[in-house]
Design an enzyme around this catalytic site. Structure first.
Site, short mmCIF file in Angstrom:
data_model
loop_
_atom_site.label_atom_id
_atom_site.label_comp_id
_atom_site.label_asym_id
_atom_site.label_seq_id
_atom_site.Cartn_x
_atom_site.Cartn_y
_atom_site.Cartn_z
N VAL A 453 -8.25 0.25 -9.65
CA VAL A 453 -9.46 0.92 -9.18
C VAL A 453 -9.77 2.12 -10.08
O VAL A 453 -8.89 2.95 -10.34
CB VAL A 453 -9.32 1.37 -7.70
CG1 VAL A 453 -10.61 1.99 -7.20
CG2 VAL A 453 -8.94 0.19 -6.82
N ASP A 562 -3.21 -5.19 6.77
CA ASP A 562 -2.48 -4.37 5.79
C ASP A 562 -2.85 -2.90 5.97
O ASP A 562 -3.11 -2.18 5.01
CB ASP A 562 -2.81 -4.86 4.37
CG ASP A 562 -1.84 -4.28 3.33
OD1 ASP A 562 -0.77 -3.77 3.74
OD2 ASP A 562 -2.15 -4.32 2.13
N1 LIG Z 1 -13.46 3.40 -2.48
C1 LIG Z 1 -12.41 4.07 -2.95
N2 LIG Z 1 -12.50 5.39 -3.13
C2 LIG Z 1 -11.45 6.09 -3.62
N3 LIG Z 1 -10.28 5.54 -3.97
C3 LIG Z 1 -10.12 4.22 -3.82
C4 LIG Z 1 -11.18 3.41 -3.30
N4 LIG Z 1 -10.75 2.14 -3.25
C5 LIG Z 1 -9.49 2.15 -3.73
N5 LIG Z 1 -9.10 3.39 -4.06
C6 LIG Z 1 -7.80 3.78 -4.62
O1 LIG Z 1 -7.23 2.68 -5.30
C7 LIG Z 1 -5.98 2.31 -4.70
C8 LIG Z 1 -5.82 0.81 -4.75
O2 LIG Z 1 -6.89 0.20 -4.04
P1 LIG Z 1 -6.66 -1.13 -3.19
O3 LIG Z 1 -5.72 -0.83 -2.06
O4 LIG Z 1 -7.98 -1.68 -2.83
O5 LIG Z 1 -5.95 -2.01 -4.28
P2 LIG Z 1 -4.98 -3.21 -4.08
O6 LIG Z 1 -4.71 -3.68 -5.44
O7 LIG Z 1 -5.58 -4.19 -3.16
O8 LIG Z 1 -3.71 -2.53 -3.42
P3 LIG Z 1 -2.56 -3.16 -2.50
O9 LIG Z 1 -1.34 -3.18 -3.35
O10 LIG Z 1 -2.44 -2.21 -1.36
O11 LIG Z 1 -2.99 -4.51 -2.05
C9 LIG Z 1 -6.03 2.88 -3.31
O12 LIG Z 1 -4.76 3.14 -2.80
C10 LIG Z 1 -6.82 4.15 -3.53
O13 LIG Z 1 -5.98 5.14 -4.07
#
Ligand SMILES: Nc1ncnc2c1ncn2[C@@H]1O[C@H](COP(=O)(O)OP(=O)(O)OP(=O)(O)O)[C@@H](O)[C@H]1O
Length: 792
Positions: A453, A562
């Site tokens: 992200v 989750d």
């Molecule tokens: N809309 C947002 N605004 C600010 N920070 C964000 C946002 N979306 C995601 N993040 C940041 O990015 C990180 C990773 O996002 P996300 O949990 O969607 O990714 P993931 O790859 O699906 O993670 P996981 O391993 O939990 O499945 C979050 O923990 C947060 O720190």
């Protein structure tokens, strides 16, 4: 022990004796003495409950206290792994709370979407008890492995090849009293619950009232009114007409239940444009009486015009005005109310919720593209019901989100030459390539199992957004799993609409990357918690906002699965938003009372509900409730109550112990006590819940639920104990939780409509903590941690 549980256990015993030597070791042990809590083992464990970070010593001392002989300890079925694994895998006790918490909290989501017991076996050999390099179903990510606990597929008997029973086959979720006849084909649970219900005169716990079976089945109809009967000739004529117009047939053949998933299976694995353009293989088409595919789309798959794809302009147009946040509960109006939808041309019986069409059409275009680039074809892969794919597609039919696709005034094309395609958008100017509309700015926000992200700035108005770039498919990952993950997030992201759920602005496919543009929230809740500056009132506000988001999700038939601190972000006005819907599932379809059970060990270890580690199938709603309570405990304690809800974790074992029962499986499969005569005649008393929190010695704070609860503020203890009831059937449901006097009394920051916009009304007893942007997100915290390590 209930006879039901005994039956279950006997069955398992028999299975165990018939299977491999490994499984014989899994046999249930119920004798408390066989697993005495020994001080030394507990001493090794580092995951203890303490009220604050300074109390670690005290906690350690307490943990070494001998456990009174009278209390029962619990044993877990299929626990070879648990008993053999060491307490050393628990959190390192010597660490500061905050650092162990930090280490542990960088937890990946493990997910085995809808995998069968057999498919789990494939991963069994990869199970790693030490946790550090355990299997992530996504095969890893860019976060340093030492910084995270990877959720493993380590639970229970997956390696033994046993089919683990569905939780609902051992507890009565179903409520078949109203249509007993209709349930003849349903599972055991229906009949069990039926008799249970009859016996106890309908004293249902509130959390199981809406569900009447764990199988989706059409209702039986005894007699049909003549006006609904269609003659054979008419039918034949209709089918001939339909053959001449496959597009219309396809559109009408889309049904709400189940068929989406299989059609999507075809859709995702279409080999090429030829296959895709064949309505029989592509599955999803658009109503013939809609405006049809846009010939302006520069997509070879579409250009031949033989595949009915939703007109993108239409979809885009449809999303502009009606995307403003609607108050919760208004979704049905939006779903059926907009006059401009193409669906309005269909008679009600043939129409499907609009956003389904739009989503499916958009996805179709997208995946045809991606199948020609990233994914090779495989038409044989069927996507099972209940998987996040079918989940994803089912979502819009529930939700108000059709408003995303309702009439609007978008630019005349949403596609542009070659480089990319906006799959979903309610942003202005989405016809222009993503890379020309946004610039990357600042540091990365975070990365996880699903992708990374980043922070971007929209050039036209300098507004900041978070962009999640979905990771590409891993080599060792099946296309099915990959597509499920992406689709699920896509569908859900574009569907949900609530102040406590992150808003998806657009989803773009560009240069073989899938980008989800989201509203940006300045802080990770995790980072705020780690700052140690949160007031109690602020914690309560955040907790209630999380619950409000969960209540919305559950109200539309979705469970997140989750929930964790990392998946909560908070903006500078103090509004908490849930993110990351990669593991979300539908548990209930619209107009159906049937529970669709979830499957797979999905979530992050410390937040996992125990039933997830025990049963192959489970109701995902109580799982969200459990995780929410763990989030609250983490915010208060600044550490996890345990590392994983398995008996090999001593903290969890102590939590489970000291009750009037000595087996975890019995505790987990418990059902609410039937109301006594007095209770059933007194509404007040009726509420007194049966639970598996039955405590042998309420004064012993070292063992049993009070081990955790006594560290929490007193007014919170009642509802938190309901939320962390080991038995999901006894756990409070979200509506009940929201009615709790303490929860109701929390002064919560919230968004309210203010003309066309929304404004935040702040809670009156707190301000929200802000931290430096360098430490506002997990990526920043990780960097800092690395730096600190280097300096030491
Ligand atoms: N809309 C947002 N605004 C600010 N920070 C964000 C946002 N979306 C995601 N993040 C940041 O990015 C990180 C990773 O996002 P996300 O949990 O969607 O990714 P993931 O790859 O699906 O993670 P996981 O391993 O939990 O499945 C979050 O923990 C947060 O720190």
């Amino acid at each position: 022990m209930s006879s039901l549980t005994r039956l279950l256990q006997e069955k398992r015993k028999n299975e165990a004796s018939n299977s491999s030597p490994r499984t014989s070791a899994d046999t249930l042990t119920t004798t408390p003495e066989s697993h005495p809590l020994d001080a030394q083992t507990r001493n090794k464990s580092s995951s203890h409950i303490a009220s604050d970070s300074n109390s670690s010593n005290g906690e350690r001392n307490r943990a070494t206290m001998p456990v009174p002989g009278s209390v029962t300890t619990v044993t877990q079925i299929y626990s070879e792994e648990d008993s053999s694994s060491t307490a050393g895998s628990s959190l390192d006790e010597r660490n500061q709370f905050s650092s162990s918490f930090l280490n542990s909290n960088f937890a990946h989501t493990a997910s085995l979407y809808g995998t069968s017991a057999q498919s789990k076996d494939r991963f069994g050999s990869l199970i790693n008890d030490q946790g550090a390099a355990g299997l992530s179903s996504y095969g890893g990510s860019s976060l340093a492995p030492q910084n995270r606990i990877t959720s493993r597929l380590s639970a229970t008997s997956h390696t033994s090849g046993k089919v683990i029973p569905s939780l609902s086959s051992s507890i009565p979720y179903s409520v078949p009293n109203s249509n007993k006849d209709n349930n003849s084909s349903n599972s055991n649970s229906s009949s069990l619950s039926s008799s249970w219900l009859e016996t106890y005169a309908g004293g249902l716990p509130s959390n199981i009232s809406a569900i009447d079976s764990n199988v989706i089945s059409s209702p039986k109809v005894d007699s049909v009114e003549p006006r609904f009967i269609i003659s054979k000739q008419k039918l034949q004529k209709a089918s001939m007409d339909n053959n001449n117009n496959t597009t219309a047939t396809q559109a009408r053949s889309i049904s709400r239940s189940g068929s989406f998933s299989s059609q999507l299976g075809n859709l995702f694995f279409s080999k090429n444009s030829k296959e895709s353009s064949n309505p029989n293989s592509a599955g999803m088409t658009y109503p013939a009486n809609s405006n049809g595919p846009s010939t302006s789309i520069k997509n070879s798959n579409v250009a031949n015009g033989s595949t009915a794809i939703p007109k993108p302009i239409r979809a885009r147009q449809s999303s502009i005005y009606s995307v403003s946040r609607q108050p919760t509960g208004s979704y049905t109006d939006n779903l059926y109310g907009s006059p401009s939808s193409v669906h309005d041309h269909l008679p009600p019986s043939q129409s499907v919720p609009r956003s389904q069409h739009s989503s499916i059409g958009d996805l179709k275009r997208f995946f045809k593209k991606s199948s020609s680039s990233n994914l090779s074809s495989n038409n044989n892969n069927a996507i099972p019901n209940g998987s996040p794919v079918s989940t994803g597609m089912a979502v819009p039919s529930h939700s108000h989100s059709s408003s995303h696709f309702a009439a609007g005034n978008y630019p005349s094309s949403n596609s542009y030459n070659g480089n990319g395609d906006t799959i979903y958008s309610h942003a202005h100017g989405s016809a222009v390539p993503f890379s020309k509309r946004y610039v990357k700015t600042g540091e990365d926000l975070g990365a996880g199992a699903g992708g990374s992200v980043k922070l971007v700035q929209r050039i036209v108005d300098n507004q900041i957004f978070a962009v999640k770039e979905f990771r590409t498919k891993f080599e060792n990952e099946s296309k099915r799993d990959y597509v499920k993950k992406i689709t699920s997030e896509y569908c859900i992201g574009t569907t949900l609409n609530h102040p406590n759920i992150i808003e998806t602005i657009e989803i773009v496919y560009e240069n073989d990357r899938i980008l989800q543009v989201m509203e940006y929230c300045e802080y990770d809740l995790f980072a705020i918690v780690m700052s140690n500056k949160m007031s109690y009132e602020e914690i309560c506000c955040c907790f209630k906002q999380i619950l409000t988001g969960v209540q919305y999700l559950h109200s539309i038939g979705l469970a997140h699965r989750d929930l964790k601190l990392d998946n909560c972000v908070i903006n500078e006005k103090g509004v908490v938003k849930l993110i990351d819907f990669g593991a979300a599932v539908v548990f209930s379809y619209p107009f159906s009372k049937n529970l669709v059970e979830a499957s797979g060990i999905v979530g992050s270890d410390p937040y996992l509900a125990p039933e997830v580690c025990i049963f192959a199938k489970y109701d995902p709603r109580p799982v969200d409730i459990w995780s929410s309570a763990i989030i609250f405990a983490c915010m208060i304690l600044k550490k996890f109550p345990w590392k994983i809800p398995k008996l090999r974790d001593n903290s969890f074992k102590l939590f489970c112990s000291g009750r009037d029962c000595d087996s975890l499986s019995s505790l987990v499969t418990r059902t609410p006590d039937p109301p006594s005569y007095d209770e059933s005649h007194s509404p007040e008393k009726k509420k007194s819940e049966g639970s598996s929190n039955n405590v042998s010695d309420p004064n012993n704070v070292n063992i049993g639920p009070q081990r955790l609860l006594h560290s929490l503020p007193e007014e919170t203890q009642h509802i938190i104990s309901r939320m962390i009831d080991l038995a999901p059937a006894c756990r409070g449901n979200i509506d009940e939780i929201m009615e709790d006097p303490w929860i109701r009394s929390i002064s919560m920051c919230r968004m309210v409509e203010d003309g066309l916009a929304f404004k935040v009304v702040e809670g009156d007893d707190h301000h929200h903590t802000q931290v430096d942007q360098s430490e506002a997100h997990i990526a920043g915290l990780e960097k800092k941690k690395k730096k600190d390590k280097q300096n030491n």
